[in-house]
Design a protein around this motif. Structure first.
Motif, mmCIF file in Angstrom:
data_model
loop_
_atom_site.group_PDB
_atom_site.id
_atom_site.type_symbol
_atom_site.label_atom_id
_atom_site.label_comp_id
_atom_site.label_asym_id
_atom_site.label_seq_id
_atom_site.Cartn_x
_atom_site.Cartn_y
_atom_site.Cartn_z
ATOM 1 N N VAL A 5 0.852 -1.188 0.000
ATOM 2 C CA VAL A 5 0.000 0.000 0.000
ATOM 3 C C VAL A 5 0.885 1.234 0.000
ATOM 4 N N GLU A 6 0.710 2.042 -1.043
ATOM 5 C CA GLU A 6 1.515 3.243 -1.207
ATOM 6 C C GLU A 6 0.740 4.466 -0.744
ATOM 7 N N SER A 7 1.478 5.488 -0.334
ATOM 8 C CA SER A 7 0.862 6.752 0.038
ATOM 9 C C SER A 7 1.889 7.863 -0.132
ATOM 10 N N LEU A 20 7.174 9.597 -0.293
ATOM 11 C CA LEU A 20 6.337 8.442 -0.581
ATOM 12 C C LEU A 20 6.631 7.333 0.429
ATOM 13 N N SER A 21 5.581 6.590 0.758
ATOM 14 C CA SER A 21 5.717 5.426 1.638
ATOM 15 C C SER A 21 5.053 4.230 0.991
ATOM 16 N N CYS A 22 5.579 3.061 1.277
ATOM 17 C CA CYS A 22 4.995 1.820 0.774
ATOM 18 C C CYS A 22 5.117 0.776 1.874
ATOM 19 N N ALA A 23 3.977 0.329 2.388
ATOM 20 C CA ALA A 23 3.965 -0.641 3.472
ATOM 21 C C ALA A 23 3.519 -1.998 2.964
ATOM 22 N N MET A 76 8.279 -3.069 7.719
ATOM 23 C CA MET A 76 8.174 -3.577 6.347
ATOM 24 C C MET A 76 7.738 -2.459 5.410
ATOM 25 N N THR A 77 8.407 -1.334 5.531
ATOM 26 C CA THR A 77 8.039 -0.138 4.778
ATOM 27 C C THR A 77 9.269 0.434 4.082
ATOM 28 N N VAL A 78 9.056 0.887 2.855
ATOM 29 C CA VAL A 78 10.102 1.583 2.111
ATOM 30 C C VAL A 78 9.625 3.001 1.841
ATOM 31 N N TYR A 79 10.568 3.924 1.889
ATOM 32 C CA TYR A 79 10.256 5.341 1.714
ATOM 33 C C TYR A 79 11.050 5.901 0.537
ATOM 34 N N LEU A 80 10.517 6.976 -0.038
ATOM 35 C CA LEU A 80 11.248 7.719 -1.048
ATOM 36 C C LEU A 80 11.066 9.201 -0.740
#
Length: 115
Positions: A5-7, A20-23, A76-80
């Motif tokens: 799930v991106e936000s 940006l975040s992606c969990a 378990m999240t990646v950020y940009l």
């Protein structure tokens, strides 16, 4: 089943910033490489940045020095983090996670940079 799930997308003026975040959620034992890609409708999806499980990073030349990828393995999240945004950064941004034996894509989040 794994879900990403991106936000964090949106509209910003040139020179501005977005994060940006992606969990990831689901039956996950570990995540190998996590990354961000982007796509303009008439072009192929292109790599923006990746980060390995050990923290090694790789960036497209067009974003080096402006974007920073990071990850929080406990969440378990990646950020940009995207700074000094340019109109040519306008695209749909997708996260991708490589798990053991398969990969998964997020649904995409729109980033629009106005001049």
């Amino acid at each position: 089943q794994v879900q990403l799930v991106e936000s964090g997308g949106g509209l910003v003026q040139a020179g501005g910033s977005l994060r940006l975040s992606c969990a990831a959620s689901g039956s996950i034992s570990s995540i190998n490489v996590m990354g961000w890609y982007r796509q303009v409708s008439w072009k192929q999806r292109e790599l923006v940045a990746t980060i390995s499980s050990g923290g090694g990073t790789n960036y497209a030349d067009s974003v080096k020095g402006r974007f920073t990828i990071s990850r929080d393995n406990t969440k378990m999240t990646v950020y940009l983090q995207m700074n000094s945004l340019k109109p040519e950064d306008t695209a749909v941004y997708y996260c991708h996670c490589a798990f053991t034996g398969f990969g998964s894509w997020g649904q995409g989040t729109q980033v629009t940079v106005s001049s």
